[in-house]
Design an enzyme around this catalytic site. Structure first.
Site, PDB file in Angstrom:
ATOM      1  CE1 TYR A 168      -7.468   8.586   3.979  1.00 38.42           C
ATOM      2  CE2 TYR A 168      -6.595   6.855   2.565  1.00 38.42           C
ATOM      3  CZ  TYR A 168      -6.987   7.292   3.812  1.00 38.42           C
ATOM      4  OH  TYR A 168      -6.889   6.453   4.897  1.00 38.42           O
TER       5      TYR A 168
ATOM      6  CE  LYS B 291      -4.593   8.656   6.353  1.00 37.40           C
ATOM      7  NZ  LYS B 291      -4.515   8.925   7.810  1.00 37.40           N
TER       8      LYS B 291
END
Length: 241
Positions: A139, A143
């Site tokens: 993750y 991002k």
């Protein structure tokens, strides 16, 4: 009136963003990954929102949505809200889908990408990334990539306002009920960047938290990293920005 697409708008921040923009009189398109999730959008559709359905883990679905939208009235704004926290869908949903939509959609003059403070933990490394989601993705890395994509678009498309937003750790289904940040503030910046004529909202290349510019990871504005990322994404998808 602005014509806005909000991806991942069946619940959470995406739904709150779409709800507010509808209330302000904008022409809003909402998105769900499948027909079952689309049923959660009926209340917004009853108020005039149009619904698009497609699973962002599937590149063909992203391409189909882009083609459908390009055949309709041009969009003014895309809010790239859809995201997943963990599992194999991380890279397909968090970076491949927004990249493809950015490359394929015609017309939007404002682009808003949902980032996260977690991007500070991301690594500007592109080797051995599982872009297709055959295994669990990072993750934090996803991002960082999407925030760098925002900065690359701001640099390469001077006629487009491209910004990223850290909405905070808010109590959505993804964030969990114990998340400490303000859910209301979590979607206000996206709405402001999408529709305001405030001079600050008409800027580009910013990383925003609660309508305040902040400094992102140092790699975000590294043009060499941006170029490597765009090249890798173009090679992976067969579609160049």
């Amino acid at each position: 009136m602005t014509r806005v697409l909000v991806t991942g708008s069946a619940d959470g921040l995406g739904r709150a963003t779409a709800d507010t923009l509808l209330s302000q009189g904008h022409d809003v398109m909402v998105h769900a990954r499948n027909q079952e999730r689309a049923e959660d959008l009926f209340a917004l559709a009853d108020r005039g929102a149009r619904v698009v359905v497609g699973d962002f883990t599937q590149r063909d679905a992203v391409r189909r949505i882009a083609a459908e939208l390009n055949d309709a009235e041009p969009l003014d704004v895309v809010i790239h809200n859809a995201g997943v926290w963990s599992g194999p869908a991380v890279m397909p949903v968090n970076i491949i889908a927004p990249y493809l939509l950015t490359a394929l959609l015609h017309g939007p003059r404002r682009l808003v990408y949902l980032s996260s403070s977690s991007h500070f933990g991301g690594r500007p490394v592109l080797d051995r990334v599982d872009w297709r989601g055959e295994s669990a993705g990072s993750y934090d890395d996803s991002k960082l990539y999407v925030t760098a994509l925002m900065a690359a678009v701001a640099r390469l498309r001077p006629g487009v306002l491209s910004n990223a937003v850290d909405p905070g750790w808010v109590p959505t289904r993804m964030g969990g009920p114990g998340a400490p940040d303000d859910l209301e503030l979590g979607h206000r910046t996206q709405e402001w960047l999408a529709s305001s004529d405030d001079p600050q909202a008409l800027s580009t290349g910013g990383y925003w938290y609660h309508r305040e510019l902040t400094q992102p990871h140092r790699s975000v504005h590294d043009e060499a990293f941006q170029e490597r990322l765009l090249q890798r994404l173009a090679e992976e998808t067969g579609t160049s920005l």
